[in-house]
Design an enzyme around this catalytic site. Sequence first.
Site, PDB file in Angstrom:
ATOM      1  N   CYS A   1      11.562 -29.142   2.837  1.00 30.88           N
ATOM      2  CA  CYS A   1      11.194 -27.731   2.783  1.00 30.88           C
ATOM      3  C   CYS A   1       9.674 -27.570   2.738  1.00 30.88           C
ATOM      4  O   CYS A   1       8.981 -27.863   3.703  1.00 30.88           O
ATOM      5  CB  CYS A   1      11.901 -27.030   1.634  1.00 30.88           C
ATOM      6  SG  CYS A   1      11.951 -25.226   1.848  1.00 30.88           S
TER       7      CYS A   1
ATOM      8  N   HIS B   1      17.621 -28.376   1.807  1.00 31.44           N
ATOM      9  CA  HIS B   1      17.809 -28.808   0.418  1.00 31.44           C
ATOM     10  C   HIS B   1      19.198 -29.428   0.273  1.00 31.44           C
ATOM     11  O   HIS B   1      20.139 -29.028   0.963  1.00 31.44           O
ATOM     12  CB  HIS B   1      17.688 -27.624  -0.538  1.00 31.44           C
ATOM     13  CG  HIS B   1      16.319 -27.033  -0.592  1.00 31.44           C
ATOM     14  ND1 HIS B   1      15.251 -27.703  -1.147  1.00 31.44           N
ATOM     15  CD2 HIS B   1      15.833 -25.838  -0.150  1.00 31.44           C
ATOM     16  CE1 HIS B   1      14.168 -26.942  -1.068  1.00 31.44           C
ATOM     17  NE2 HIS B   1      14.493 -25.806  -0.465  1.00 31.44           N
TER      18      HIS B   1
END
Length: 500
Positions: free
Chosen positions: A342, A439
């Site tokens: 991310c 994630h």
Amino acid sequence: MALFFCLLKVAPMAHTLMIQGTTSDAGKSLMVTALCRLLHRQGVAVAPFKPQNMALNSAVTSDGGEIGRAQALQARACGLEPHSDFNPILLKPNSDVGAQVIIQGRSVGNMKALAYHHFKPQAMQYVLAAHQRLCQHYEVIVVEGAGSPAEINLRANDITNMGFATAVGCPVLLVGDIDRGGLFAQLVGTMQLLAPPEQQLIQGFLVNKFRGDPALLAPGLEQLQQLTGKPTLGVLPYLHGLHLEAEDSFFTTTPANPHAKLTVVVPRLPRLSNHTDLDPLRSHPDVALHLVEAGQAIPAADLILLPGSKSVRADLHWLRQQGWQAVLQRHLRYGGRLLGICGGFQMLGRQIHDPHGLEGSPGSMDGLHLLEMQTTITPEKQLTRHTGNLLQGGAVEGYQIHMGRSSGPALAHPLLTLEDGSHEGASSQDGQIKGSYLHGLLDHPEALASLLNWAAPHHSLPVQDIRQLREASIDRLADAFAEHVDMAFIHALLHRAQPN
């Protein structure tokens, strides 16, 4: 507003029980998780609820929203998919005095602390409406408070603790952590700082993380009841080795393991988000995971992992201040592996643009120049759950929570293929660097095995499923709750707390 509260209090309601704590990280999340699993085992239609959460660890819900990680865990304990009604207000700090405000799973922008304090009466409407919707679908709602109800400077417009409990008229259990010391002062002091009507809502105490001989604790519990008029319903032992997603607390590093086959180093970014991505590594018996704080020496590593960040440019500036750029260059020069997730993935590119100032002042910043791509921070947040497969092999399950859009030649060499056939992430042509917005990238055992094999090609590391470890930990927590807490009292409490 008073009429709104009144209408909700007389509307049909499920049985609602709230667990508050004397401090942050006192054990509220664990107690709610345990009770949810116990009631679920008994066939009760139970749901978790937290009026307002402040956390940088979040999860994507079945309705495409975003809630605190603890409520996603509690939903799992109830046998449910996470839903935005379980945590209608989520605050994600992006500075010392401000946060991104997420209402019903969707970001509505950033607010300074004082502005949000004045906004709380409006926020309460969303909280009570979400609670009312849950009451229409479940038999029991187990509510988690936030911080402490005794923060008298925040009592006005409170929506997280006694403000909510008073609005819906639900009973409250108060939990204290004996391991941090001062348990009796915590409980007695909290009671004394509550208004008399709030004190009447407290039905009893729960003690968390006890180690020692219970006989030595008994005299104190007796005096506690004499001082407050409230019983202690249970003393839970300190449970070591629970593999549960933490929301507020954070580990520093894994215990020293001289037999570790893989050394992983992670910078402790000031605004690190979704650190649960590290759980599969932290729990692996053959991995030594080092979380490096500001000012600490950066050890040699097989793999360096750049985690998610709520303010990517600010955390990238911090990395440079701490000397990480030179460390990364040396690490790669000697054949080390580098993984960005991310925000950490965005840092790997050439530039990061924030034209709207969504994560700080408007402007651009050079990235680490390790992947040929650039990222623009956009107002639209990506909130999606995915399955897929690594191109090097291995199933993946995860979720995206980010506001950036990346582009560039590096994306022509993706890391994985998603369920719809699209590609995601990037890999360097020499194979040393990988990055992804996903994630939970390491949660699936196949993906973990594949990426560990990439990071430590000369070792064979056992396959481990963090999802099974988490599920076993929920059951272990529930078993301890059932053994050490007066469940007959709680069932009687739920029976009494029924709608008029």
